[in-house]
Design a protein around this motif. Structure first.
Motif, PDB file in Angstrom:
ATOM      1  N   LEU A 199      34.289  27.126  76.031  1.00 44.35           N
ATOM      2  CA  LEU A 199      33.345  28.367  76.497  1.00 44.35           C
ATOM      3  C   LEU A 199      32.538  28.746  75.644  1.00 44.35           C
ATOM      4  O   LEU A 199      31.250  28.990  75.740  1.00 44.35           O
ATOM      5  CB  LEU A 199      34.036  29.089  77.420  1.00 44.35           C
ATOM      6  N   GLN A 200      33.209  29.144  74.527  1.00 43.41           N
ATOM      7  CA  GLN A 200      32.367  29.630  73.365  1.00 43.41           C
ATOM      8  C   GLN A 200      31.318  28.804  72.797  1.00 43.41           C
ATOM      9  O   GLN A 200      30.075  29.210  72.504  1.00 43.41           O
ATOM     10  CB  GLN A 200      33.140  30.266  72.118  1.00 43.41           C
ATOM     11  N   VAL A 201      31.393  27.609  72.757  1.00 45.52           N
ATOM     12  CA  VAL A 201      30.432  26.314  72.161  1.00 45.52           C
ATOM     13  C   VAL A 201      29.219  26.446  73.312  1.00 45.52           C
ATOM     14  O   VAL A 201      27.948  26.308  73.018  1.00 45.52           O
ATOM     15  CB  VAL A 201      31.441  25.171  72.044  1.00 45.52           C
ATOM     16  N   ARG A 202      29.691  26.310  74.549  1.00 45.43           N
ATOM     17  CA  ARG A 202      28.513  26.127  75.571  1.00 45.43           C
ATOM     18  C   ARG A 202      27.795  27.669  75.573  1.00 45.43           C
ATOM     19  O   ARG A 202      26.838  27.505  75.794  1.00 45.43           O
ATOM     20  CB  ARG A 202      29.431  26.023  77.106  1.00 45.43           C
ATOM     21  N   THR A 203      28.428  28.628  75.409  1.00 44.68           N
ATOM     22  CA  THR A 203      27.982  29.811  75.404  1.00 44.68           C
ATOM     23  C   THR A 203      26.713  30.170  74.225  1.00 44.68           C
ATOM     24  O   THR A 203      25.658  30.269  74.251  1.00 44.68           O
ATOM     25  CB  THR A 203      28.713  31.134  75.529  1.00 44.68           C
ATOM     26  N   SER A 204      27.331  29.437  73.099  1.00 40.63           N
ATOM     27  CA  SER A 204      26.448  29.529  71.919  1.00 40.63           C
ATOM     28  C   SER A 204      25.136  28.546  71.867  1.00 40.63           C
ATOM     29  O   SER A 204      24.203  28.812  71.465  1.00 40.63           O
ATOM     30  CB  SER A 204      27.243  29.465  70.701  1.00 40.63           C
ATOM     31  N   LEU A 205      25.463  27.373  72.457  1.00 40.32           N
ATOM     32  CA  LEU A 205      24.497  26.543  72.710  1.00 40.32           C
ATOM     33  C   LEU A 205      23.308  27.124  73.649  1.00 40.32           C
ATOM     34  O   LEU A 205      21.989  26.963  73.641  1.00 40.32           O
ATOM     35  CB  LEU A 205      24.870  25.116  73.380  1.00 40.32           C
ATOM     36  N   THR A 206      23.672  27.827  74.810  1.00 40.73           N
ATOM     37  CA  THR A 206      22.913  28.456  75.743  1.00 40.73           C
ATOM     38  C   THR A 206      22.012  29.538  75.033  1.00 40.73           C
ATOM     39  O   THR A 206      20.889  29.608  75.120  1.00 40.73           O
ATOM     40  CB  THR A 206      23.700  29.136  76.930  1.00 40.73           C
ATOM     41  N   ARG A 207      22.586  30.243  74.202  1.00 44.16           N
ATOM     42  CA  ARG A 207      21.985  31.403  73.439  1.00 44.16           C
ATOM     43  C   ARG A 207      20.876  30.734  72.580  1.00 44.16           C
ATOM     44  O   ARG A 207      19.761  31.280  72.353  1.00 44.16           O
ATOM     45  CB  ARG A 207      22.966  32.162  72.691  1.00 44.16           C
ATOM     46  N   LEU A 208      21.308  29.406  71.844  1.00 45.77           N
ATOM     47  CA  LEU A 208      20.358  28.829  70.945  1.00 45.77           C
ATOM     48  C   LEU A 208      19.069  28.218  71.709  1.00 45.77           C
ATOM     49  O   LEU A 208      18.264  28.426  71.500  1.00 45.77           O
ATOM     50  CB  LEU A 208      21.076  27.846  70.293  1.00 45.77           C
ATOM     51  N   ARG A 217      17.921  25.164  80.979  1.00 47.47           N
ATOM     52  CA  ARG A 217      18.921  24.495  80.142  1.00 47.47           C
ATOM     53  C   ARG A 217      19.171  23.196  80.243  1.00 47.47           C
ATOM     54  O   ARG A 217      19.427  22.618  81.511  1.00 47.47           O
ATOM     55  CB  ARG A 217      20.313  25.557  80.180  1.00 47.47           C
ATOM     56  N   SER A 218      19.914  22.551  79.367  1.00 47.85           N
ATOM     57  CA  SER A 218      19.962  21.028  79.350  1.00 47.85           C
ATOM     58  C   SER A 218      21.606  20.848  79.039  1.00 47.85           C
ATOM     59  O   SER A 218      21.887  21.301  78.118  1.00 47.85           O
ATOM     60  CB  SER A 218      19.085  20.418  78.339  1.00 47.85           C
ATOM     61  N   PRO A 219      22.205  20.347  79.999  1.00 44.46           N
ATOM     62  CA  PRO A 219      23.736  20.208  79.855  1.00 44.46           C
ATOM     63  C   PRO A 219      23.768  19.083  78.644  1.00 44.46           C
ATOM     64  O   PRO A 219      25.185  19.238  78.308  1.00 44.46           O
ATOM     65  CB  PRO A 219      24.161  19.480  81.157  1.00 44.46           C
ATOM     66  N   ALA A 220      23.074  18.354  78.311  1.00 43.39           N
ATOM     67  CA  ALA A 220      23.352  17.266  77.220  1.00 43.39           C
ATOM     68  C   ALA A 220      22.753  17.754  75.891  1.00 43.39           C
ATOM     69  O   ALA A 220      22.710  17.202  74.788  1.00 43.39           O
ATOM     70  CB  ALA A 220      22.517  16.079  77.659  1.00 43.39           C
ATOM     71  N   PHE A 221      22.294  19.070  75.950  1.00 36.09           N
ATOM     72  CA  PHE A 221      21.824  19.776  74.567  1.00 36.09           C
ATOM     73  C   PHE A 221      22.963  19.890  73.661  1.00 36.09           C
ATOM     74  O   PHE A 221      24.106  20.266  73.910  1.00 36.09           O
ATOM     75  CB  PHE A 221      21.269  21.134  74.817  1.00 36.09           C
ATOM     76  N   ASP A 222      22.555  19.513  72.634  1.00 32.27           N
ATOM     77  CA  ASP A 222      23.796  19.736  71.328  1.00 32.27           C
ATOM     78  C   ASP A 222      23.097  19.807  70.029  1.00 32.27           C
ATOM     79  O   ASP A 222      21.884  19.515  69.849  1.00 32.27           O
ATOM     80  CB  ASP A 222      24.837  18.532  71.315  1.00 32.27           C
ATOM     81  N   VAL A 223      23.837  19.945  69.060  1.00 31.52           N
ATOM     82  CA  VAL A 223      23.315  20.314  67.589  1.00 31.52           C
ATOM     83  C   VAL A 223      24.135  19.349  66.495  1.00 31.52           C
ATOM     84  O   VAL A 223      25.354  18.918  66.865  1.00 31.52           O
ATOM     85  CB  VAL A 223      23.305  21.523  67.057  1.00 31.52           C
ATOM     86  N   ALA A 224      23.555  19.198  65.679  1.00 30.92           N
ATOM     87  CA  ALA A 224      24.014  18.252  64.742  1.00 30.92           C
ATOM     88  C   ALA A 224      23.845  19.055  63.207  1.00 30.92           C
ATOM     89  O   ALA A 224      22.689  19.343  63.062  1.00 30.92           O
ATOM     90  CB  ALA A 224      23.708  16.730  64.438  1.00 30.92           C
ATOM     91  N   GLY A 225      24.910  18.854  62.245  1.00 28.93           N
ATOM     92  CA  GLY A 225      24.565  19.348  61.018  1.00 28.93           C
ATOM     93  C   GLY A 225      25.865  20.038  60.513  1.00 28.93           C
ATOM     94  O   GLY A 225      26.843  20.242  61.305  1.00 28.93           O
ATOM     95  N   GLU A 226      25.928  20.630  59.275  1.00 27.03           N
ATOM     96  CA  GLU A 226      26.877  21.457  58.906  1.00 27.03           C
ATOM     97  C   GLU A 226      26.584  22.686  58.339  1.00 27.03           C
ATOM     98  O   GLU A 226      25.163  23.008  57.976  1.00 27.03           O
ATOM     99  CB  GLU A 226      27.550  20.585  57.414  1.00 27.03           C
ATOM    100  N   LEU A 227      27.463  23.668  58.305  1.00 31.42           N
ATOM    101  CA  LEU A 227      27.109  24.847  57.553  1.00 31.42           C
ATOM    102  C   LEU A 227      26.594  24.917  56.467  1.00 31.42           C
ATOM    103  O   LEU A 227      27.039  24.064  55.368  1.00 31.42           O
ATOM    104  CB  LEU A 227      28.461  25.922  57.870  1.00 31.42           C
ATOM    105  N   ARG A 228      25.496  25.734  56.162  1.00 29.79           N
ATOM    106  CA  ARG A 228      24.900  25.761  54.740  1.00 29.79           C
ATOM    107  C   ARG A 228      25.720  26.057  53.800  1.00 29.79           C
ATOM    108  O   ARG A 228      26.540  27.281  53.834  1.00 29.79           O
ATOM    109  CB  ARG A 228      23.610  26.682  54.906  1.00 29.79           C
ATOM    110  N   ARG A 229      25.959  25.574  52.695  1.00 28.18           N
ATOM    111  CA  ARG A 229      26.760  25.749  51.511  1.00 28.18           C
ATOM    112  C   ARG A 229      26.089  25.499  50.171  1.00 28.18           C
ATOM    113  O   ARG A 229      26.002  24.378  49.652  1.00 28.18           O
ATOM    114  CB  ARG A 229      27.890  25.036  51.452  1.00 28.18           C
ATOM    115  N   ASP A 230      25.316  26.477  49.636  1.00 30.89           N
ATOM    116  CA  ASP A 230      24.648  26.294  48.495  1.00 30.89           C
ATOM    117  C   ASP A 230      25.442  26.560  47.285  1.00 30.89           C
ATOM    118  O   ASP A 230      26.259  27.612  47.318  1.00 30.89           O
ATOM    119  CB  ASP A 230      23.409  27.328  48.216  1.00 30.89           C
ATOM    120  N   ALA A 231      25.580  25.710  46.380  1.00 25.01           N
ATOM    121  CA  ALA A 231      26.488  25.971  45.173  1.00 25.01           C
ATOM    122  C   ALA A 231      25.986  26.966  44.296  1.00 25.01           C
ATOM    123  O   ALA A 231      26.855  27.692  43.786  1.00 25.01           O
ATOM    124  CB  ALA A 231      26.106  24.638  44.297  1.00 25.01           C
ATOM    125  N   ALA A 232      24.729  27.207  44.293  1.00 27.59           N
ATOM    126  CA  ALA A 232      24.172  28.275  43.246  1.00 27.59           C
ATOM    127  C   ALA A 232      23.402  29.161  44.141  1.00 27.59           C
ATOM    128  O   ALA A 232      22.803  28.907  45.276  1.00 27.59           O
ATOM    129  CB  ALA A 232      23.004  27.675  42.092  1.00 27.59           C
TER     130      ALA A 232
END
Length: 419
Positions: A199-208, A217-232
């Motif tokens: 439910l939290q995943v769906r809620t966060s997608l709706t907020r986005l 709203r699109s029920p097929a909407f999704d995101v791809a990627g990783e959490l940003r992680r800068d070394a420096a």
């Protein structure tokens, strides 16, 4: 003719392909781009630029000349103008006048309008900067919700494995039925955690989608990627330098100070009276026939109204703009200091969890599970090890998300261009 026994494979492949085409997966940059293009609030800010362009066009216009046509002493009542009654004569006149602006009023108006246009454009860029940060935070929330869901599913799998082990051990008479009931209860709790995480995943997608400006709203909407992680992490002085050069709100207030100065000069120019030049042609008819010309000039005498109020207002607005600029500079310095310290803390916390807690929590859980299978540890010890592992992983996921968020905040504070 009978169909081959594998006739369904092409159809299944087509269905899978159609499903993949229907799925809508966006990266962070794509989400930010769509928000800038479609967010209604930002589009309203962008409309201010067109309004400012129209005001520049208005400022460039000159006063229109005035042409007046008239006719006097018309004999509509049948008096009959002649030399005896001395009536008339009938006159037809054409009068024209135009205003000559003095003191550089037009140039001053154009300068104010052009400066206002620059301010409006920078305000739009600042609104886009704020919107991009909102999208980035919403995107991080989605990735965090997905990591929480993955952890919940891992916990459920672990709990189900424990239930299967205890089911076998109960049949073998190695444990009491109460211990199996406790493991099943833990599995049910894990199932509930999975549902809440979904439910939290769906809620966060709706907020986005909402932040991006999507009306539907699109029920097929999704995101791809990783959490940003800068070394420096960036240097604090570098952040300050970038903010001073790139922050659109800071640049906008600097430009607004210039606009206020131009407005003050414009009001001073308005105090100088404009000259009005006119010319009139008169044609007399009936009992007198003559043509005549009249020329005139109008010069207002600035005795009472010398635009004192507007000049004082413009001077006060200029001082106000300067004070606002100083206040924003101080505020940005505070933002940079706070964000940089948060960035350092988030980096150190994430590093501490990764190097000192994460592997230990997993090892403790795995060793306790191995001991439990060998009947060297109790179920309570196993559940406690699993709970400790879950809490550590949750802290790790939240630390990753917090580090990604503060990286985006630092970019926004420094005013880096939106990619």
């Amino acid at each position: 003719m009978p169909l081959p026994h594998r006739w369904w494979r092409p159809a299944l492949g087509a269905l899978i392909l159609a499903g993949a085409l229907c799925a809508e997966t966006l990266t962070l940059n794509q989400a930010v781009s769509e928000a800038i293009e479609k967010n209604a609030g930002l589009l309203a800010e962008r409309a201010n630029i067109a309004i400012a362009d129209a005001r520049i066009l208005t400022a460039r216009l000159r006063p229109n000349p005035v042409l007046t046509a008239g006719s006097n002493h018309l004999d509509f009542l049948g008096t009959g103008f002649n030399d005896v009654n001395g009536g008339g004569p009938t006159e037809i006149s054409l009068h024209s006048e135009f205003t000559v602006e003095r003191g550089g009023k037009r140039q001053a108006r154009v300068a104010v309008a052009a400066a206002t246009r620059s301010v409006v454009e920078l305000q739009f860029l600042n609104a886009a900067r704020a919107l991009a940060l909102d999208v980035q935070n919403a995107f991080v929330d989605v990735l965090l919700a997905k990591s929480v869901l993955a952890l919940a599913r891992e916990n459920l799998e672990f709990a189900n494995t424990t239930v299967n082990v205890n089911t076998v051990r109960l049949k073998a008479g190695e444990i009491a039925e109460l211990e199996l009931a406790r493991s099943r209860l833990a599995a049910l709790q894990s199932e509930n955690s999975v549902r809440r995480a979904e439910l939290q995943v769906r809620t966060s997608l709706t907020r986005l989608e909402t932040v991006m400006g999507r009306a539907k709203r699109s029920p097929a909407f999704d995101v791809a990627g990783e959490l940003r992680r800068d070394a420096a992490i960036p240097d604090r002085d570098e952040i300050q330098r970038l903010a001073a050069d790139l922050r659109p709100d800071l640049l906008g207030l600097r430009r607004d100070t210039e606009r206020a100065g131009a407005e003050w000069k414009s009001q001073i120019a308005q105090a100088k009276p404009d000259y009005t030049f006119g010319a009139e042609y008169i044609r007399q008819q009936v009992n007198a026939k003559a043509n005549s010309l009249t020329f005139e000039i109008g010069i207002p005498i600035p005795i009472f109204n010398r635009n004192q109020g507007e000049i004082a207002r413009a001077a006060a607005e200029r001082r106000q703009a300067e004070l606002r600029l100083r206040a924003l500079e101080a505020s940005i310095a505070g933002e940079i200091e706070s964000a940089w310290r948060q960035l350092v803390t988030a980096r150190d916390l994430l590093h501490s969890i990764e190097t000192r807690m994460l592997q230990q929590a997993r090892d403790v859980r795995d060793i306790t599970e191995f001991s439990y299978r060998r009947r060297e540890a109790t179920l309570l010890e196993l559940l406690d090890a699993q709970r400790t592992f879950n809490e550590t992983m949750q802290a790790y996921n939240e630390a990753r998300a917090e580090y990604a968020r503060i990286l985006y905040v630092v970019d926004s504070i420094s005013g880096k261009p939106i990619q």
